[in-house]
Design an enzyme around this catalytic site. Structure first.
Site, PDB file in Angstrom:
ATOM      1  N   ASP A  64      -7.350  19.069  -0.305  1.00  0.00           N
ATOM      2  CA  ASP A  64      -6.414  18.250   0.463  1.00  0.00           C
ATOM      3  C   ASP A  64      -5.063  18.966   0.369  1.00  0.00           C
ATOM      4  O   ASP A  64      -4.451  19.033  -0.701  1.00  0.00           O
ATOM      5  CB  ASP A  64      -6.356  16.838  -0.157  1.00  0.00           C
ATOM      6  N   ARG A  87     -13.756   9.481  21.840  1.00  0.00           N
ATOM      7  CA  ARG A  87     -14.370   9.367  20.506  1.00  0.00           C
ATOM      8  C   ARG A  87     -14.939  10.689  20.014  1.00  0.00           C
ATOM      9  O   ARG A  87     -15.069  10.919  18.822  1.00  0.00           O
ATOM     10  CB  ARG A  87     -15.455   8.278  20.467  1.00  0.00           C
ATOM     11  N   TYR A 100      -5.337  11.389  -4.910  1.00  0.00           N
ATOM     12  CA  TYR A 100      -4.689  10.343  -4.121  1.00  0.00           C
ATOM     13  C   TYR A 100      -5.538   9.059  -4.266  1.00  0.00           C
ATOM     14  O   TYR A 100      -6.773   9.131  -4.233  1.00  0.00           O
ATOM     15  CB  TYR A 100      -4.592  10.799  -2.654  1.00  0.00           C
ATOM     16  N   LYS A 153       1.575  12.522   7.447  1.00  0.00           N
ATOM     17  CA  LYS A 153       2.701  12.925   6.606  1.00  0.00           C
ATOM     18  C   LYS A 153       3.494  14.068   7.249  1.00  0.00           C
ATOM     19  O   LYS A 153       4.009  13.898   8.321  1.00  0.00           O
ATOM     20  CB  LYS A 153       2.176  13.293   5.212  1.00  0.00           C
TER      21      LYS A 153
END
Ligand code: PLP
Length: 388
Positions: free
Chosen positions: A179, A53, A107, A204
């Site tokens: 981004d 984590r 987005y 992506k």
């Protein structure tokens, strides 16, 4: 020892961050599928704990070094998804009562995060046209802390005045966040243009095979550390197996993206000439309103193309039914060509009004160009567009 010559991105993608010596000589970085690690002799403090984590197992560490190298960052951090990277970043630089300037066409997931979740926490925002720097000053508030933009917008493939945005942030003391998912470090390296934090949905292009969900944050050691603390608490870690797949995918990023740049340009020119097509959005086309800027900022125009059909919604739906190579699916950046109507996928969360304002037509088709032969794609799209 002689200083190493700076390496080009193709070499960095393959070699940066790799462990020396290699683990048992393994050429490919093995997966350390262990949630926790033995504390060495003498104990050590909280910050010496290795735990998935906390994004600090060997698979994370190697990936961070590779990600930092390819975008000239001091540090990088992977996250469990692009949205985990985006939300942790925004929450690490903004507190209740703060204000954020955003690009007006984001987005869909980011748009919802800003307009719903951040708003719910008392963080306000103002949307600006990234083409109109003279209007940005008016958006400033006493507690404006950051500006958030995208290198190429989805789904209209617009390219804002990115250099001006980074300069504006510096002048006004704002954190500049971009981004860079659509451009990838192969086509654009935001930190070299003055941005402080570059974010990716590694789901992506970075991974490139449509088989994981992942995110990344790249920037100064200080800012990335701040984001890491937030991410540690929010829990958006990336599993070591996904780290391994992302690491493997990144090695071929330059090859894939260069081919996709070339193929998308040819396909965009083909679509532009086709009588059934009303409009093509691709920054590599001379007809694109931001072509000159894209040429100046980027080394390639990317693998995303969108277009509107003369026959409207019905024609768009027929095209999606008929294409055999284009898989009708959301997401992008993989080796298979994907086609969608953004109104039903990435921008489904926007109201009709919001979509209209953003110029997203219900008949718009978005293509994520894969690595198939371009001639085969043109043939397939040509057949799907016939008798519209
Ligand atoms: N940023 C962009 C530009 C995207 O297209 C997406 C997803 O489509 C995201 C961020 C979110 O990434 P993820 O789905 O990995 O959370």
């Amino acid at each position: 020892m002689a200083k190493k010559a700076p390496q080009r991105i193709e070499t960095q993608l393959v070699h940066s961050g790799e462990l020396e010596p290699r683990v048992f000589g393994a050429v490919s970085m093995p997966i350390f599928q262990s949630s926790t690690f033995e504390v060495g002799e003498g104990g050590g403090g909280y910050h010496d704990i290795k735990y998935i984590r906390l994004n600090n197992t060997p698979n994370h560490v190697v990936l961070h070094a590779k990600l930092a190298a390819v975008e000239s960052g001091e540090a990088a951090l992977v996250a469990g998804s692009g949205m985990a990277a985006i939300s942790s970043t925004l929450l690490s630089v903004l507190s209740p009562g703060d204000h954020l300037i955003v690009q007006d066409c984001l987005y869909g997931g980011t748009h919802d995060l800003v307009t719903k979740d951040l708003a719910g926490l008392g963080i306000t925002h103002t949307a600006v046209d990234l083409d109109q720097p003279s209007t940005w000053e008016q958006a400033l508030r006493p507690r404006t802390r950051a500006i958030y933009v995208e290198s190429i917008t989805n789904p209209l493939l617009q390219v804002g005045d990115l250099d001006a945005a980074a300069r504006f942030a510096k002048e006004k003391g704002l954190v500049s966040i971009i981004d860079n998912t659509f451009a990838t470090p192969v086509n654009f390296r935001p930190l070299e243009h003055g941005f402080q934090l570059s974010l990716h949905s590694c789901t992506k292009y970075m991974n490139g095979h449509s088989d994981i969900v992942a995110g990344a944050v790249i920037g100064s050691a200080e800012l990335v550390e701040k984001v890491k603390h937030k991410l540690d608490h929010l829990g958006g870690a990336l599993d070591p197996h996904a780290c391994f797949l992302l690491h493997r995918g990144m090695k071929t990023l330059a090859l894939r993206v260069r081919y996709q740049n070339e193929s998308a340009l040819k396909l965009a020119r083909f679509l532009e000439r086709h009588p059934a097509v009303a409009k093509v959005n691709y920054p590599g086309l001379e007809t694109h309103p931001h072509h000159a800027r894209a040429r100046q900022l980027f080394t390639g125009f990317g693998g995303m193309v969108s277009f509107e059909l003369r026959g409207g919604l019905e024609a768009a739906e027929r095209f999606l039914r008929r294409t055999e190579l284009g898989i009708v699916a959301p997401s992008l950046g993989g080796v298979e060509t994907l086609v969608t109507r953004p109104v039903t996928t990435s921008h489904a969360g926007l109201s009709v009004e919001e979509r209209k304002r953003a110029g997203i037509d219900e008949a718009l088709v978005r293509v994520s160009v894969g690595i198939e032969a371009t001639e085969d794609l043109m043939q397939d799209f040509g057949a799907a567009l016939e008798q519209q």
